[in-house]
Design a protein around this motif. Structure first.
Motif, PDB file in Angstrom:
ATOM      1  N   GLN A 867       0.742  -1.177  -0.105  1.00  0.00           N
ATOM      2  CA  GLN A 867      -0.141  -0.152   0.050  1.00  0.00           C
ATOM      3  C   GLN A 867       0.827   1.350  -0.189  1.00  0.00           C
ATOM      4  OE1 GLN A 867      -2.412  -0.625   3.526  1.00  0.00           O
ATOM      5  NE2 GLN A 867      -4.448  -0.913   2.323  1.00  0.00           N
ATOM      6  N   ILE A 868       1.928   1.193   0.656  1.00  0.00           N
ATOM      7  CA  ILE A 868       2.844   2.476   0.758  1.00  0.00           C
ATOM      8  C   ILE A 868       3.480   2.648  -0.482  1.00  0.00           C
ATOM      9  CG2 ILE A 868       4.942   3.161   1.911  1.00  0.00           C
ATOM     10  CD1 ILE A 868       4.124   2.044   4.478  1.00  0.00           C
ATOM     11  N   PHE A 869       4.050   1.923  -0.848  1.00  0.00           N
ATOM     12  CA  PHE A 869       4.576   2.019  -2.188  1.00  0.00           C
ATOM     13  C   PHE A 869       3.810   2.434  -3.455  1.00  0.00           C
ATOM     14  CE2 PHE A 869       7.948  -0.715  -0.425  1.00  0.00           C
ATOM     15  CZ  PHE A 869       8.744   0.221  -0.027  1.00  0.00           C
ATOM     16  N   ILE A 887       9.608  16.145  -0.550  1.00  0.00           N
ATOM     17  CA  ILE A 887       8.467  16.685   0.113  1.00  0.00           C
ATOM     18  C   ILE A 887       8.228  15.702   1.288  1.00  0.00           C
ATOM     19  CG2 ILE A 887       5.873  16.897   0.168  1.00  0.00           C
ATOM     20  CD1 ILE A 887       6.221  17.812  -2.872  1.00  0.00           C
ATOM     21  N   PHE A 888       8.256  14.455   1.175  1.00  0.00           N
ATOM     22  CA  PHE A 888       7.974  13.235   2.370  1.00  0.00           C
ATOM     23  C   PHE A 888       9.223  13.643   3.442  1.00  0.00           C
ATOM     24  CE2 PHE A 888       4.725  11.379   0.179  1.00  0.00           C
ATOM     25  CZ  PHE A 888       3.893  10.635   0.981  1.00  0.00           C
ATOM     26  N   GLU A 889      10.250  14.162   2.898  1.00  0.00           N
ATOM     27  CA  GLU A 889      11.171  14.053   3.972  1.00  0.00           C
ATOM     28  C   GLU A 889      11.153  15.411   4.759  1.00  0.00           C
ATOM     29  OE1 GLU A 889      14.694  13.522   1.755  1.00  0.00           O
ATOM     30  OE2 GLU A 889      14.823  11.202   2.042  1.00  0.00           O
ATOM     31  N   THR A 907      -4.837  11.676   5.065  1.00  0.00           N
ATOM     32  CA  THR A 907      -5.365  10.807   5.963  1.00  0.00           C
ATOM     33  C   THR A 907      -4.821   9.226   5.601  1.00  0.00           C
ATOM     34  OG1 THR A 907      -7.429  10.395   4.685  1.00  0.00           O
ATOM     35  CG2 THR A 907      -7.158  11.773   6.429  1.00  0.00           C
ATOM     36  N   THR A 908      -5.039   9.013   4.412  1.00  0.00           N
ATOM     37  CA  THR A 908      -4.300   7.618   4.016  1.00  0.00           C
ATOM     38  C   THR A 908      -2.946   7.527   4.277  1.00  0.00           C
ATOM     39  OG1 THR A 908      -5.890   7.482   1.958  1.00  0.00           O
ATOM     40  CG2 THR A 908      -3.972   6.157   1.959  1.00  0.00           C
ATOM     41  N   ILE A 909      -1.998   8.359   4.117  1.00  0.00           N
ATOM     42  CA  ILE A 909      -0.708   8.293   4.358  1.00  0.00           C
ATOM     43  C   ILE A 909      -0.521   8.197   6.051  1.00  0.00           C
ATOM     44  CG2 ILE A 909       1.483   9.577   4.621  1.00  0.00           C
ATOM     45  CD1 ILE A 909       0.371  11.234   1.909  1.00  0.00           C
ATOM     46  N   VAL A 910      -1.199   8.769   6.645  1.00  0.00           N
ATOM     47  CA  VAL A 910      -1.118   8.765   8.310  1.00  0.00           C
ATOM     48  C   VAL A 910      -1.508   7.618   8.629  1.00  0.00           C
ATOM     49  CG1 VAL A 910      -1.849   9.603  10.497  1.00  0.00           C
ATOM     50  CG2 VAL A 910      -1.292  11.460   8.692  1.00  0.00           C
ATOM     51  N   ALA A 911      -2.717   7.004   8.287  1.00  0.00           N
ATOM     52  CA  ALA A 911      -3.211   5.514   8.369  1.00  0.00           C
ATOM     53  C   ALA A 911      -2.313   4.750   8.316  1.00  0.00           C
ATOM     54  CB  ALA A 911      -4.447   5.317   7.737  1.00  0.00           C
ATOM     55  N   ASN A 912      -1.563   4.639   7.166  1.00  0.00           N
ATOM     56  CA  ASN A 912      -0.488   3.741   6.968  1.00  0.00           C
ATOM     57  C   ASN A 912       0.760   3.632   7.782  1.00  0.00           C
ATOM     58  OD1 ASN A 912      -1.713   2.587   4.521  1.00  0.00           O
ATOM     59  ND2 ASN A 912      -0.637   4.003   3.180  1.00  0.00           N
ATOM     60  N   ALA A 913       1.061   5.018   8.145  1.00  0.00           N
ATOM     61  CA  ALA A 913       2.018   5.084   9.379  1.00  0.00           C
ATOM     62  C   ALA A 913       1.692   4.487  10.565  1.00  0.00           C
ATOM     63  CB  ALA A 913       2.761   6.363   9.258  1.00  0.00           C
ATOM     64  N   LEU A 914       0.622   4.872  10.828  1.00  0.00           N
ATOM     65  CA  LEU A 914      -0.165   4.292  12.212  1.00  0.00           C
ATOM     66  C   LEU A 914      -0.112   2.894  12.451  1.00  0.00           C
ATOM     67  CD1 LEU A 914      -2.830   7.082  12.841  1.00  0.00           C
ATOM     68  CD2 LEU A 914      -0.955   6.537  14.268  1.00  0.00           C
ATOM     69  N   ASP A 915      -0.599   2.294  11.287  1.00  0.00           N
ATOM     70  CA  ASP A 915      -0.718   0.772  11.093  1.00  0.00           C
ATOM     71  C   ASP A 915       0.715   0.163  11.631  1.00  0.00           C
ATOM     72  OD1 ASP A 915      -3.368   0.518  10.843  1.00  0.00           O
ATOM     73  OD2 ASP A 915      -3.082   0.018   8.642  1.00  0.00           O
ATOM     74  N   TYR A 948       7.771   8.090   5.101  1.00  0.00           N
ATOM     75  CA  TYR A 948       6.436   7.780   5.386  1.00  0.00           C
ATOM     76  C   TYR A 948       6.137   8.083   7.153  1.00  0.00           C
ATOM     77  CZ  TYR A 948       2.566   6.461   2.238  1.00  0.00           C
ATOM     78  OH  TYR A 948       1.362   6.227   1.599  1.00  0.00           O
ATOM     79  N   GLN A 949       7.190   7.200   7.546  1.00  0.00           N
ATOM     80  CA  GLN A 949       6.998   7.161   9.129  1.00  0.00           C
ATOM     81  C   GLN A 949       7.229   8.660   9.750  1.00  0.00           C
ATOM     82  OE1 GLN A 949       6.474   4.023  10.485  1.00  0.00           O
ATOM     83  NE2 GLN A 949       6.162   3.948   8.046  1.00  0.00           N
ATOM     84  N   MET A 950       7.962   9.614   9.132  1.00  0.00           N
ATOM     85  CA  MET A 950       8.130  10.737   9.844  1.00  0.00           C
ATOM     86  C   MET A 950       7.022  11.573   9.947  1.00  0.00           C
ATOM     87  SD  MET A 950      11.026  10.529  10.963  1.00  0.00           S
ATOM     88  CE  MET A 950      11.181  12.224  11.710  1.00  0.00           C
TER      89      MET A 950
END
Length: 1005
Positions: A867-869, A887-889, A907-915, A948-950
């Motif tokens: 999903q992330i990639f 930008i992600f950095e 919201t999708t980006i944050v949800a992926n990191a939270l998972d 992504y985690q940051m």
């Protein structure tokens, strides 16, 4: 009684499901949890229970066939698949998931009957983690064959229909049911044309479940005054990415427009048939059955049935749906009258009830909607003579095949043989010059055993063409000519045509010299009829052995033979680590190759043929319901069914306590009746059970991570109390077997073997006896043969350990000055053997638990990283002028770029990191696999992963997303977890990234 039967969680699951069914559930609480980017083992576990999510996803999926809700249905299907897979634990994981979805469907259908629903709720939870034997029982209960866990069976159906042609189910619902049955390849047939939005849902839902789906469009062509049916399967329409290019082809666009005109004639016929039913058949039904049917509104029928291609089947089903409440009211009136009526009147009432019971949708179609019953209307199965007929309904098979071939040279055309003779088929395939690729030799929908002989000549023709057998082909043509000459009504033109083909039969043979003519077998399932066979077929040899035996015992074969071959593929790992890295130079060696490579076992089917004897090897996956359709009776009572008070539905805690007691009694009696020393007499059973219980707990905790396990998970979260209860039950009966029967009666009394005379023989025989006992009850419980063999092997390994324990204990007793060391060791021999066996079991089963947890984490991380990639690639494509990695950095910029209207919202980006963060702290062995995952990434992948985690560093932004409904309205636990741990998590990710970077440098050096 409530405390004795069923569990509190059964009632809770039922309550949640009924809330969803009755729309009492706050949809805002769980609707966002169905979004594909939230994984079942992820952050949403803190917002809603698994049972609630499964219930809502199933209801959401089945509640409507409205095509405008296709996106919601697809999201619900994705969520349901993931939730069921995550809840399915232990062996037979795929088969468990199939049964769980089937039980949830049955639970929903039992709305209004809480007794039956409670049974289904208990079965659902039992299947999730119960014994394999129970899973197999449930498969049999729902007439489902067990499928291989490799999911490599040859299972298919080349003719099914969804709600967008003449079927009942939406495309998503159809794919779900096909997956439950175990079907891997499916051809969905539409009439004259197909809609773009329909294909989007069909391919999307098929991809979710891993089903290979094809689309076929059925056309009618004119041949000698009647219609011949041809199915076109576009070769360039295989998945969702092909839809745009398919419909943009000018030839396809023109063909679809002509198809809509041809289909409109069918629609007009159904509309006229509804009007004729109102004027003609409603009165006869009222006269015969005493009920007054409402006026049939065709437009309302189309809206109600939500059918893009209205058919006679849809009309019959709609009429039955309107009539059924009237039937029920009539039967209730008869029930009131029946007790006081005379004997003759009672017989008359019973006949009326039987008539009403038999008047189901199929009977309505057969009695009132067939062309023979409506001669006022032109027969839709016969070509019209008017020049105003739609173009497609005036084309010959040759003209139609030429037009399709012009659109796509590699498309497949299937000739439907129903209603054709061999002479007809020879003429058609000769005219089409080899453009016919498949024969639908018989349709299972209309198949009867007596019609098999009529199909064998087609098989002979097909075989002669494929084998290029000139002698047989010539004889078949001669037989056709002789048959025409022997008919009472001569047809000189037909005879002349076949003579022309005979003169050029070598050309006919050459059409299939390089491209064989193949066989298509389909069920024609619509989901509308209760009397036709259900969808799906499977080749017997591709099933597990137990399923093969079950299929053979039921004799469900059809007279067709699948020609299959078995293939093993050895796939080298992309990143070899550990032992595999050492084996890499030798991986081509036969023995090493299986250790180094992933082995994929595949079945390949070449073709099918109809056979004239034997049973074949094709097993239908759907049965036939021979019961008449309306489910009511004169003598039934209307009381709701009470839940059954059987042992299977006892409260699970009570069952576990009963198992422990049943095992403890023989253990305690053995020690108390055979031992004089009070320690063993009264404490021996507790010691024995303590060894087993502690071993199970230690192996579960170690398998989940041991001392490095997550601080958020207490030790008892890793322990399965059902599993411990089973172990204690069976270990209790091993006490009289080992201590009394084996050690005392057999070895000591009969042969004089004890710890003094022959300790090696003593412990060896006890270990082997224990191994055979464990293997026996493993097989009895339905565990795989590999697990049973491993448990026997563990007993063999325990022999030297038992000898070491015996020696150590002996030294301790001697050092302590104990007088009767040999007598004491003999008394404790069985306990020592048991302790040694459980030590080995703790290591072996602990490793197995560890591997199982790592396997689950591999599934979690692989899905999430995919999903992330994917989302990162989508952002790159949609923003060609920006460097998304830069930008992600800079996390503060992500929200600005990925706004609500972006292809990938923030919201999708944050949800992926939270998972990913939740995996780390709440899932067993996630920490171990996280390190493996990061180190196996390329440099670019690591940068994307880290960036992504940051995004979690943006505390205010993430907190606001929680409040705005990121995981629904019950977000407090999830938000607290994030605020408490996100800083520690990000620091840990930085350390892991540095570690992997150092490891890479060492490899280079």
């Amino acid at each position: 009684m409530r405390t004795l039967f069923f569990d509190a969680n059964d009632y809770r699951l039922l309550e949640l499901l009924n809330d969803a069914l009755n729309s009492d559930l706050d949809s805002g609480q769980v609707e966002t949890l169905l979004t594909p980017y939230l994984r079942p083992h992820g952050i949403k576990e803190l917002a809603a229970s698994s049972g609630l999510r499964i219930a809502y996803a199933t209801v959401h999926l089945l509640e409507s066939l409205n095509s405008r809700k296709a996106t919601e249905r697809i999201n619900a299907l994705t969520a349901l698949r993931d939730e069921v897979f995550s809840s399915s634990k232990g062996q037979l994981r795929l088969n468990r998931a199939r049964v769980m979805i089937q039980i949830i469907k049955e639970l929903i259908r039992s709305k209004g009957n809480p007794g039956r629903q409670l049974e289904f709720a208990h079965d659902f939870r039992s299947v999730a983690s119960g014994r394999p034997s129970f899973v197999r029982d449930q498969l049999r209960k729902y007439h489902l064959l067990e499928m291989p866990e490799d999911w490599n069976q040859v299972s298919f159906d080349n003719r099914v229909h969804d709600a967008n042609s003449k079927g009942r189910k939406s495309a998503t619902h159809l794919m779900m049911d096909a997956w439950i049955k175990g079907i891997r390849r499916l051809t969905v047939v539409y009439y004259n044309y197909v809609d773009r939005k329909v294909l989007e849902e069909l391919f999307s839902s098929a991809a979710i479940l891993g089903i290979t789906v094809q689309v076929a469009i059925e056309f009618k062509s004119v041949f000698r005054g009647r219609f011949v049916k041809l199915d076109w399967t576009p070769s360039k329409l295989r998945d969702k990415s092909d839809i745009e290019s398919f419909f943009s082809h000018p030839g396809v666009s023109a063909l679809m427009e002509d198809g809509k005109k041809a289909q409109q004639k069918t629609t007009d016929y159904v509309k006229d048939l509804a009007a004729l039913f109102n004027s003609k058949h409603r009165a006869s039904i009222e006269q015969e059955f005493g009920i007054s049917l409402p006026h049939i509104d065709f437009d309302e029928m189309v809206r109600s049935e939500d059918c893009l291609q209205p058919s006679v089947l849809h009309l019959g089903k709609y009429i039955h749906r309107l009539a059924l409440p009237l039937f029920i009211e009539k039967v209730k009136a008869f029930k009131k009258e029946y007790p006081e009526a005379s004997y003759d009147r009672q017989a008359e009432i019973a006949m009326h009830v039987e008539s009403l019971k038999s008047l189901d949708a199929d009977t309505i179609v057969a009695r009132y909607l067939q062309p023979s019953e409506n001669t006022e209307l032109p027969d839709p199965d016969k070509p019209g003579n008017s020049e105003n007929e739609p173009l497609l309904l005036r084309m010959t098979p040759k003209e139609l095949s030429d037009r399709i071939h012009h659109i796509s040279h590699s498309s497949d055309l299937t000739l439907i043989l129903s209603g054709l003779s061999v002479a007809d088929v020879i003429e058609i395939i000769y005219d089409c010059k080899g453009k016919i690729n498949y024969f639908e030799t018989f349709s299972i929908k209309t198949y009867q055993g007596s019609s098999l002989l009529d199909r064998l000549p087609f098989n002979s023709l097909q075989k002669a063409l494929n084998e290029q057998n000139a002698v047989v082909l010539k004889r078949i043509i001669h037989d056709c000519i002789d048959g025409i000459r022997s008919e009472e009504e001569k047809d000189p033109a037909r005879e002349l045509r076949l003579l022309e083909i005979l003169d050029d039969f070598d050309s006919l043979r050459s059409f299939y010299k390089f491209s064989p003519l193949r066989t298509s077998i389909g069920s024609g399932s619509t989901g509308q009829s209760s009397r036709n066979i259900g969808m799906g077929f499977v080749v017997l040899e591709t099933l597990p052995r137990k399923a093969q035996k079950e299929a053979k015992s039921k004799n469900k074969f059809i007279p067709a033979q699948g020609k299959i071959s078995f293939i093993k593929e050895f796939v080298p790992p992309s990143h070899a680590t550990g032992l595999r890295r050492l084996l890499k130079p030798f991986y081509m060696a036969p023995l090493v190759r299986s250790l180094y490579c992933r082995v994929d076992k595949l079945w390949e089917v070449k073709d099918f043929e109809i056979i004239d004897e034997g049973t074949g090897n094709l097993v239908p996956l759907g049965g036939i319901n021979y019961e008449l359709g309306n489910d009511f009776d004169l003598f039934d009572d209307d009381k709701p069914v009470k839940p059954r008070r059987s042992f299977r539905y006892l409260n699970r805690n009570l069952i576990n306590i009963s198992k422990v007691l049943c095992g403890f009694i023989p253990a305690f009696l053995t020690f108390s009746l055979t031992k004089d020393w009070w320690v063993l007499a009264y404490l021996g059973a507790f010691i024995w059970f303590g060894i087993t219980g502690v071993r199970n707990i230690i192996q579960a905790v170690l398998g989940g991570g041991g001392f490095k396990r997550s601080p958020f998970l207490p030790w008892n979260e890793y322990v399965s109390w059902d599993r411990i209860a089973d172990s204690l039950f069976y270990t209790g009966f091993s006490v009289p077997l080992l201590d009394w029967l084996c050690k005392t009666l057999l070895l000591k009394d009969q042969f004089g073997i004890d710890t003094t005379t022959a300790p090696l023989i003593l412990y060896s025989i006890m270990a082997l006896t224990n191994g055979m006992y464990i293997t026996g009850h493993n097989i009895f419980r339905g565990l795989p043969s590999s697990a049973a063999a491993a448990n026997f092997f563990r007993s063999v390994l325990s022999i030297p350990i038992a000898l070491v324990f015996n020696w150590i204990i002996g030294l301790v007793l001697i050092s302590a000055g104990h007088a009767d060391v040999d007598v004491t060791l003999q008394l404790w021999a069985a306990v020592i053997s048991k302790l040694a066996s459980d030590c080995v079991a703790g290591i072996i089963e602990g490793i197995a638990d560890r591997n199982q947890n790592i396997k689950l984490r591999r599934w979690d991380y692989s899905e999430k990283l995919h999903q992330i990639f994917d989302t990162f690639s989508a952002l790159e494509v949609s923003n060609p002028q920006l460097n998304m990695l830069d930008i992600f950095e800079q996390p503060e910029k992500i929200v600005d770029v990925a706004g609500p209207d972006c292809v990938v919202p923030a919201t999708t980006i944050v949800a992926n990191a939270l998972d990913l963060m939740y995996f780390r702290y709440y899932q067993p062995r996630a920490s171990d696999f996280l390190q493996i995952t990061i180190c196996s990434m390329s440099e670019d992948e690591r940068r994307i992963f880290f960036a992504y985690q940051m995004v979690l560093s943006q505390e205010k932004t993430v907190a606001r997303m929680f409040v705005d409904g990121l995981v629904g309205k019950n977000f407090s636990k999830a938000l607290s977890f994030y605020l408490l741990k996100h800083r520690d998590y990000l620091n840990e990710i930085k350390k892991r990234m540095r570690f992997c970077l150092m490891d890479d440098r060492q490899k280079i050096n």
